[in-house]
Design a protein around this motif. Sequence first.
Motif, PDB file in Angstrom:
ATOM      1  N   GLN A   1       0.841  -1.347   0.126  1.00 53.45           N
ATOM      2  CA  GLN A   1      -0.016  -0.056  -0.005  1.00 53.45           C
ATOM      3  C   GLN A   1       0.783   1.202  -0.005  1.00 53.45           C
ATOM      4  O   GLN A   1       1.599   1.708   1.023  1.00 53.45           O
ATOM      5  N   ILE A   2       1.031   1.954  -1.174  1.00 54.47           N
ATOM      6  CA  ILE A   2       1.695   3.143  -1.382  1.00 54.47           C
ATOM      7  C   ILE A   2       0.743   4.215  -1.997  1.00 54.47           C
ATOM      8  O   ILE A   2      -0.063   4.026  -2.757  1.00 54.47           O
ATOM      9  N   ASN A   3       0.621   5.362  -1.447  1.00 50.33           N
ATOM     10  CA  ASN A   3      -0.122   6.478  -2.108  1.00 50.33           C
ATOM     11  C   ASN A   3       0.672   7.433  -3.134  1.00 50.33           C
ATOM     12  O   ASN A   3       1.683   8.037  -2.784  1.00 50.33           O
ATOM     13  N   GLU A   4       0.363   7.103  -4.524  1.00 53.16           N
ATOM     14  CA  GLU A   4       1.155   7.649  -5.541  1.00 53.16           C
ATOM     15  C   GLU A   4       0.116   8.799  -5.935  1.00 53.16           C
ATOM     16  O   GLU A   4       0.606   9.460  -6.798  1.00 53.16           O
ATOM     17  N   GLY A   5      -1.078   9.123  -5.419  1.00 58.25           N
ATOM     18  CA  GLY A   5      -1.685  10.244  -5.847  1.00 58.25           C
ATOM     19  C   GLY A   5      -1.242  11.505  -6.023  1.00 58.25           C
ATOM     20  O   GLY A   5      -1.182  12.174  -7.151  1.00 58.25           O
ATOM     21  N   PRO A   6      -0.330  12.188  -5.081  1.00 62.30           N
ATOM     22  CA  PRO A   6       0.225  13.436  -4.959  1.00 62.30           C
ATOM     23  C   PRO A   6       1.163  13.544  -6.433  1.00 62.30           C
ATOM     24  O   PRO A   6       1.308  14.482  -7.013  1.00 62.30           O
ATOM     25  N   TYR A   7       2.262  12.311  -6.431  1.00 62.59           N
ATOM     26  CA  TYR A   7       3.194  12.424  -7.308  1.00 62.59           C
ATOM     27  C   TYR A   7       2.427  12.254  -8.909  1.00 62.59           C
ATOM     28  O   TYR A   7       3.122  13.029  -9.737  1.00 62.59           O
ATOM     29  N   GLU A   8       1.403  11.395  -8.886  1.00 62.70           N
ATOM     30  CA  GLU A   8       0.689  11.382 -10.231  1.00 62.70           C
ATOM     31  C   GLU A   8      -0.011  12.530 -10.683  1.00 62.70           C
ATOM     32  O   GLU A   8      -0.084  13.023 -11.745  1.00 62.70           O
ATOM     33  N   GLY A   9      -0.332  13.244  -9.816  1.00 63.77           N
ATOM     34  CA  GLY A   9      -1.036  14.666 -10.103  1.00 63.77           C
ATOM     35  C   GLY A   9      -0.018  15.705 -10.628  1.00 63.77           C
ATOM     36  O   GLY A   9      -0.357  16.639 -11.419  1.00 63.77           O
ATOM     37  N   LEU A  10       1.258  15.526  -9.879  1.00 64.88           N
ATOM     38  CA  LEU A  10       2.128  16.436 -10.342  1.00 64.88           C
ATOM     39  C   LEU A  10       2.659  16.219 -11.838  1.00 64.88           C
ATOM     40  O   LEU A  10       3.142  16.829 -12.470  1.00 64.88           O
ATOM     41  N   LYS A  11       2.698  14.951 -11.851  1.00 64.41           N
ATOM     42  CA  LYS A  11       3.233  14.219 -13.135  1.00 64.41           C
ATOM     43  C   LYS A  11       2.304  14.591 -14.444  1.00 64.41           C
ATOM     44  O   LYS A  11       2.763  14.861 -15.290  1.00 64.41           O
ATOM     45  N   ALA A  12       0.994  14.556 -13.833  1.00 65.61           N
ATOM     46  CA  ALA A  12       0.171  14.972 -14.955  1.00 65.61           C
ATOM     47  C   ALA A  12      -0.033  16.340 -15.456  1.00 65.61           C
ATOM     48  O   ALA A  12      -0.195  16.699 -16.465  1.00 65.61           O
ATOM     49  N   ASN A  13       0.547  17.388 -14.284  1.00 66.38           N
ATOM     50  CA  ASN A  13       0.625  18.721 -14.874  1.00 66.38           C
ATOM     51  C   ASN A  13       2.253  18.873 -15.201  1.00 66.38           C
ATOM     52  O   ASN A  13       2.383  20.106 -15.484  1.00 66.38           O
ATOM     53  N   GLY A  14       3.012  18.130 -15.234  1.00 67.62           N
ATOM     54  CA  GLY A  14       4.515  18.381 -15.729  1.00 67.62           C
ATOM     55  C   GLY A  14       5.375  18.259 -14.724  1.00 67.62           C
ATOM     56  O   GLY A  14       5.367  19.193 -13.892  1.00 67.62           O
ATOM     57  N   LEU A  15       6.358  17.269 -14.813  1.00 68.39           N
ATOM     58  CA  LEU A  15       7.412  17.048 -13.771  1.00 68.39           C
ATOM     59  C   LEU A  15       8.432  18.351 -14.108  1.00 68.39           C
ATOM     60  O   LEU A  15       9.174  18.522 -13.207  1.00 68.39           O
ATOM     61  N   ASP A  16       8.416  18.895 -15.305  1.00 71.96           N
ATOM     62  CA  ASP A  16       9.444  19.833 -15.419  1.00 71.96           C
ATOM     63  C   ASP A  16       9.085  21.152 -14.415  1.00 71.96           C
ATOM     64  O   ASP A  16      10.009  22.113 -14.319  1.00 71.96           O
ATOM     65  N   LYS A  17       7.999  21.186 -13.841  1.00 74.45           N
ATOM     66  CA  LYS A  17       7.618  22.265 -12.932  1.00 74.45           C
ATOM     67  C   LYS A  17       8.746  22.042 -11.799  1.00 74.45           C
ATOM     68  O   LYS A  17       8.882  23.048 -10.696  1.00 74.45           O
ATOM     69  N   ILE A  18       9.315  21.033 -11.235  1.00 70.05           N
ATOM     70  CA  ILE A  18      10.295  20.767 -10.271  1.00 70.05           C
ATOM     71  C   ILE A  18      11.633  21.349 -10.931  1.00 70.05           C
ATOM     72  O   ILE A  18      12.142  20.798 -11.988  1.00 70.05           O
ATOM     73  N   ARG A  19      12.272  22.235 -10.343  1.00 68.60           N
ATOM     74  CA  ARG A  19      13.351  23.039 -10.892  1.00 68.60           C
ATOM     75  C   ARG A  19      14.461  22.279 -10.348  1.00 68.60           C
ATOM     76  O   ARG A  19      15.404  22.450 -11.077  1.00 68.60           O
ATOM     77  N   ASN A  20      14.534  21.702  -9.367  1.00 65.50           N
ATOM     78  CA  ASN A  20      15.753  21.007  -8.902  1.00 65.50           C
ATOM     79  C   ASN A  20      15.834  19.459  -9.505  1.00 65.50           C
ATOM     80  O   ASN A  20      15.116  18.546  -9.279  1.00 65.50           O
ATOM     81  N   ASP A  21      16.700  19.694 -10.534  1.00 66.46           N
ATOM     82  CA  ASP A  21      16.946  18.332 -11.374  1.00 66.46           C
ATOM     83  C   ASP A  21      17.115  17.171 -10.380  1.00 66.46           C
ATOM     84  O   ASP A  21      16.710  16.107 -10.814  1.00 66.46           O
ATOM     85  N   SER A  22      18.054  17.022  -9.646  1.00 67.16           N
ATOM     86  CA  SER A  22      18.394  15.983  -8.711  1.00 67.16           C
ATOM     87  C   SER A  22      17.117  15.411  -7.907  1.00 67.16           C
ATOM     88  O   SER A  22      16.742  14.191  -8.014  1.00 67.16           O
ATOM     89  N   LEU A  23      16.253  16.299  -7.448  1.00 65.57           N
ATOM     90  CA  LEU A  23      15.079  15.994  -6.673  1.00 65.57           C
ATOM     91  C   LEU A  23      13.939  15.314  -7.930  1.00 65.57           C
ATOM     92  O   LEU A  23      13.477  14.347  -7.703  1.00 65.57           O
ATOM     93  N   ARG A  24      14.035  15.843  -8.961  1.00 62.84           N
ATOM     94  CA  ARG A  24      12.947  15.662  -9.992  1.00 62.84           C
ATOM     95  C   ARG A  24      13.331  14.240 -10.480  1.00 62.84           C
ATOM     96  O   ARG A  24      12.384  13.178 -10.489  1.00 62.84           O
ATOM     97  N   ASN A  25      14.582  13.741 -10.447  1.00 65.90           N
ATOM     98  CA  ASN A  25      15.198  12.298 -11.249  1.00 65.90           C
ATOM     99  C   ASN A  25      15.038  11.780  -9.952  1.00 65.90           C
ATOM    100  O   ASN A  25      14.542  10.227 -10.109  1.00 65.90           O
ATOM    101  N   THR A  26      15.190  11.651  -8.726  1.00 62.93           N
ATOM    102  CA  THR A  26      15.051  10.889  -7.457  1.00 62.93           C
ATOM    103  C   THR A  26      13.271  10.460  -7.390  1.00 62.93           C
ATOM    104  O   THR A  26      13.172   9.320  -7.044  1.00 62.93           O
ATOM    105  N   LEU A  27      12.574  11.458  -7.655  1.00 68.81           N
ATOM    106  CA  LEU A  27      11.152  11.374  -7.615  1.00 68.81           C
ATOM    107  C   LEU A  27      10.615  10.301  -8.547  1.00 68.81           C
ATOM    108  O   LEU A  27      10.025   9.281  -8.308  1.00 68.81           O
TER     109      LEU A  27
END
Length: 236
Positions: free
Chosen positions: A104-130
């Motif tokens: 059981q893992i909650n992927e909802g917040p990540y999927e919401g961000l992914k749907a709107n574009g992961l490029d909104k995360i400015r930190n490249d390292s954090l984006r790649n880790t996510l």
Amino acid sequence: MNTKYFKYALGEIILVVIGILIALSINTWNEDRKDRIYEQKMLNEIYRSLINDASYIRNHTIGYRIATVDSSIKYFDQMLLGLDPNPNNLKYYFERLTWGLTFQINEGPYEGLKANGLDKIRNDSLRNTLMRYFDFAIPRYEELIEWKLTSTQQEMVKISEEYKGNYLAKEENGEIVLYRNISSPYFIRDHEFLKLLALSKSTNKWNKDRFDELLKEQSFLIKMLEKELSIDPAKH
């Protein structure tokens, strides 16, 4: 006269251009500000979901489900060593040898961000880790745990069913074999029960190792988010 008019017109054009550039700059600043607010909001939601997931795994999956199976295994190991634990607990511990669990893992917040574009995360390292955690690690761990449960759970349940009810007669190699039920502690010497116990041990260890590995990946990502969001973990 023409020179004066030209200078006036040029001045008007320059003012209009400057006005447009200022408007564009303000608009860009507003868009960047909105993106930054949205980014912070979504990262905070992902952070909270990771904290909740880690707590669930530690307290329920490992701390309760896996720990309960482990206590059942230890109970029967003690019986096999002749330490004679309370026989009144036979049924309780036997039934828990075949306990399964859910991933059981909650992927909802990540999927919401992914749907709107992961490029909104400015930190490249954090984006790649996510992306690595949610798009690779989670499906991988879920598949590994599901594979182990599927490969052993059916056989474990089948064996355990043989001990429900009274003595069961079963023909093997032309001979009638009696299988003891759990009303007598002597059943723990049966070949089938020893097989069940071994399957329970291997499955439980496999599951715990996988969830321990997952917790380490969660912890790494949580620390990255705390740094990015300037969160003091002591206050949460």
